[in-house]
Every structure is written in structure tokens, then in C-alpha cells.
Design an enzyme around this catalytic site. Structure first.
Site, PDB file in Angstrom:
ATOM      1  N   HIS A  47      -2.007   9.737 -15.169  1.00  0.00           N
ATOM      2  CA  HIS A  47      -1.862   9.366 -13.761  1.00  0.00           C
ATOM      3  C   HIS A  47      -3.032   8.474 -13.341  1.00  0.00           C
ATOM      4  CE1 HIS A  47      -4.383  13.039 -13.610  1.00  0.00           C
ATOM      5  NE2 HIS A  47      -5.007  12.392 -12.637  1.00  0.00           N
ATOM      6  N   ALA A  48      -2.933   7.956 -12.127  1.00  0.00           N
ATOM      7  CA  ALA A  48      -4.002   7.185 -11.494  1.00  0.00           C
ATOM      8  C   ALA A  48      -4.166   7.705 -10.074  1.00  0.00           C
ATOM      9  CB  ALA A  48      -3.657   5.698 -11.469  1.00  0.00           C
TER      10      ALA A  48
END
Length: 130
Positions: A47-48
Site C-alpha cells: 500500500h501507499a
């Protein structure tokens, strides 16, 4: 820009001590969590964050952190408890190749907020292109 930051290390015959406080990392600490008992071959992350910064430390054992800023990918091998990886906003991260018994400590600039996460890499690339 992501970078390895070396933490102060106080050496003592009884055991070493490292300190993580305000001036050692580029953000105010709002949350701390850790990963442990990660099964062999498992990957974490994926994820970011739009607004959250992180600092990742291999407190015990080792693992790799793969970072992608949308244009290039870089792999960091973390294995020293007095070094950590600063991860800025808008950076995709994956953690892999955990050694047996490893502990990954993550220090964050924000409390958990699901709306800050981008959990699909294509969505991440699209978000960056806006």
C-alpha cells in the site's frame, strides 16, 4: 525522498541502547506498531499513504522493504536495530523476505485512518498522475 537514518547508539557491556525521539526522524510520532511472527514467504505492506510518513526498523532479524515512487523501485535490506528507513508520503511499500524471528517496528506520523491508504498499485499510479 526515502533514506536510511542511523539512530544514536549508546554502547554498553550490558547491552546497547538506541533512542528514537523528535529530532532523530523528520516527523512527530503519532503511532507505533510492529509486525512479528511473519510466516516464511509472507509479504506485508502492499500500500501507499497520501499523508502519513513512516519510519521502519528491523528491531530483530532482517527483511527487505521495496519502495516505489511511481517511476522507480528501490529495495532496502534492513537488519540493524539502530538504523531505520524513512518512507515519505506517496510511496508504495512492500515488505518481504522476513528472517525467522524478525520484528519490524513502524513509527508513523499519523493515527490509523483508512482513507489515507491506497491499497491497489494501479490506483496508486493513477493517484500520482492527478
Amino acid at each position: 525522498m526515502s533514506k536510511i537514518i542511523t539512530l544514536p547508539k549508546i554502547e554498553d557491556p550490558r547491552g546497547n541502547l538506541s533512542v528514537l525521539q523528535g529530532e532523530t526522524i523528520p516527523f512527530e510520532i503519532k503511532r507505533v506498531y510492529y509486525l512479528y511472527d511473519v510466516p516464511s514467504g509472507a509479504e506485508r505492506g502492499g500500500h501507499a499513504h497520501k499523508a502519513q510518513q513512516e519510519f521502519i526498523i528491523a528491531v530483530s532479524g532482517s527483511f527487505e522493504v521495496v519502495l516505489n515512487d511511481g517511476t522507480q523501485e528501490k529495495v532496502y535490506h534492513l537488519f540493524k536495530p539502530n538504523e531505520g528507513l524513512y518512507v515519505p508520503i506517496n510511496t508504495w511499500r512492500e515488505l518481504r523476505n522476513f528472517s525467522s524471528g524478525s520484528v519490524c517496528l513502524v513509527v508513523s506520523s499519523a493515527e490509523f485512518d483508512e482513507s489515507d491508504y491506497i491499497r491497489d498499485f494501479n490506483d496508486f499510479k493513477n493517484y500520482l498522475s492527478k
